[in-house]
Write a protein that holds these residues in place. Structure first.
Motif, PDB file in Angstrom:
ATOM      1  N   GLN A 102      -3.933  11.181  -5.359  1.00  0.00           N
ATOM      2  CA  GLN A 102      -3.059  11.888  -4.412  1.00  0.00           C
ATOM      3  C   GLN A 102      -3.309  11.423  -2.979  1.00  0.00           C
ATOM      4  O   GLN A 102      -2.374  11.249  -2.198  1.00  0.00           O
ATOM      5  CB  GLN A 102      -3.292  13.394  -4.513  1.00  0.00           C
ATOM      6  CG  GLN A 102      -2.691  14.032  -5.752  1.00  0.00           C
ATOM      7  CD  GLN A 102      -2.842  15.533  -5.737  1.00  0.00           C
ATOM      8  OE1 GLN A 102      -3.945  16.043  -5.703  1.00  0.00           O
ATOM      9  NE2 GLN A 102      -1.737  16.240  -5.726  1.00  0.00           N
ATOM     10  N   ALA A 103      -4.573  11.225  -2.634  1.00  0.00           N
ATOM     11  CA  ALA A 103      -4.915  10.762  -1.277  1.00  0.00           C
ATOM     12  C   ALA A 103      -4.347   9.376  -1.024  1.00  0.00           C
ATOM     13  O   ALA A 103      -3.860   9.083   0.079  1.00  0.00           O
ATOM     14  CB  ALA A 103      -6.429  10.763  -1.104  1.00  0.00           C
ATOM     15  N   GLU A 104      -4.402   8.543  -2.045  1.00  0.00           N
ATOM     16  CA  GLU A 104      -3.844   7.189  -1.911  1.00  0.00           C
ATOM     17  C   GLU A 104      -2.332   7.243  -1.713  1.00  0.00           C
ATOM     18  O   GLU A 104      -1.774   6.482  -0.915  1.00  0.00           O
ATOM     19  CB  GLU A 104      -4.189   6.362  -3.153  1.00  0.00           C
ATOM     20  CG  GLU A 104      -5.660   5.993  -3.260  1.00  0.00           C
ATOM     21  CD  GLU A 104      -6.004   5.355  -4.597  1.00  0.00           C
ATOM     22  OE1 GLU A 104      -7.145   4.870  -4.730  1.00  0.00           O
ATOM     23  OE2 GLU A 104      -5.155   5.349  -5.513  1.00  0.00           O
ATOM     24  N   GLN A 105      -1.689   8.140  -2.467  1.00  0.00           N
ATOM     25  CA  GLN A 105      -0.238   8.293  -2.308  1.00  0.00           C
ATOM     26  C   GLN A 105       0.096   8.780  -0.907  1.00  0.00           C
ATOM     27  O   GLN A 105       1.048   8.310  -0.279  1.00  0.00           O
ATOM     28  CB  GLN A 105       0.293   9.299  -3.343  1.00  0.00           C
ATOM     29  CG  GLN A 105       0.162   8.847  -4.781  1.00  0.00           C
ATOM     30  CD  GLN A 105       1.121   7.730  -5.134  1.00  0.00           C
ATOM     31  OE1 GLN A 105       2.326   7.886  -4.999  1.00  0.00           O
ATOM     32  NE2 GLN A 105       0.601   6.598  -5.556  1.00  0.00           N
ATOM     33  N   GLN A 106      -0.692   9.730  -0.407  1.00  0.00           N
ATOM     34  CA  GLN A 106      -0.474  10.260   0.934  1.00  0.00           C
ATOM     35  C   GLN A 106      -0.674   9.168   1.977  1.00  0.00           C
ATOM     36  O   GLN A 106       0.088   9.050   2.941  1.00  0.00           O
ATOM     37  CB  GLN A 106      -1.435  11.423   1.198  1.00  0.00           C
ATOM     38  CG  GLN A 106      -1.273  12.081   2.561  1.00  0.00           C
ATOM     39  CD  GLN A 106       0.062  12.799   2.707  1.00  0.00           C
ATOM     40  OE1 GLN A 106       0.551  13.373   1.742  1.00  0.00           O
ATOM     41  NE2 GLN A 106       0.649  12.735   3.888  1.00  0.00           N
TER      42      GLN A 106
END
Lengths: 148, 75
Positions: B65-69
């Motif tokens: 999720q952090a990578e997507q953000q």
């Protein structure tokens, strides 16, 4: 690939393997929510292999605006980011907007038409408002991929 | 609702729960590995979540999720 879909279960729901392939077929209902509220929405889904097609609808008088709308309750999580075009009709007038389903997510963030999609927006950035009013028709139909 | 089947997604171990509704049809809902289960959730669902939602799985999902953000913010 082709073949017969498995037979109905004791209650009439269909599921099974298509022909000699390993594609599973299933259909049923799900419980759509807008910002956690059901708003009178009903939903059905059909899953063929890893392809999921969902339908959700209301035809009702709605009360209370829902800002920054997030559609949740999807029957399966998504395997990749997917964008959709949606329409909401009220009093005979259509109002188009778009939505995004995150990779790995199970919610769709609804976006204003003027919101740019080039920057890969996420569901949590939803900014579309479902405005209250009479004779509201929503009949959303969308397709995505799952790994389940 | 009667629990009929619990599917686990390959990537992040999200649960897709198939239930038999009062009218006899299938009903589906999904729960992500970072979501909190309701107190009145079915015991089978709680047990499956306990089994597959390891700290590693949750950490992997948080990282994803952090990578997507980060990708979003980089655009």
């Amino acid at each position: 690939m082709s073949g017969m879909i498995g037979g109905q279960n004791l209650w009439g729901s269909k599921s099974g393997i298509i022909g000699q392939t390993d594609l599973e077929y299933e259909e049923g209902t799900w419980a759509p929510r807008l910002n956690g509220n059901d708003k009178g929405l009903d939903g059905t889904y059909t899953k063929i292999g890893n392809l999921v097609r969902c339908h959700c609808w209301i035809w009702a008088n709605t009360t209370g605006n829902e800002a920054n709308c997030i559609l949740s309750g999807l029957p399966f999580s998504s395997v990749r980011i997917t964008h959709f075009l949606f329409n909401r009709i009220r009093g005979g007038n259509g109002e188009y907007h778009w939505g995004v389903l995150d990779a790995g997510g199970n919610t769709i963030g609804m976006m204003n038409p003027s919101t740019s999609s080039w920057s890969n927006y996420q569901a949590s950035q939803a900014n579309w408002t479902f405005t209250a009013g009479g004779a509201t028709i929503v009949a959303w139909d969308f397709t995505y991929h799952t790994s389940a | 609702m009667i629990i009929d089947k619990i599917d686990v997604s390959k990537e992040h171990k999200h649960l897709s729960i198939r239930e038999i509704s009062d009218t006899g049809g299938y009903h589906r809902r999904s729960i992500l590995c970072n979501e909190t289960l309701a107190d009145d959730e079915h015991q089978e669902v709680k047990a499956k979540a306990e089994e597959v939602w390891t700290d590693e799985v949750k950490a992997s999902w948080a990282t994803f999720q952090a990578e997507q953000q980060a990708e979003t913010e980089a655009e």
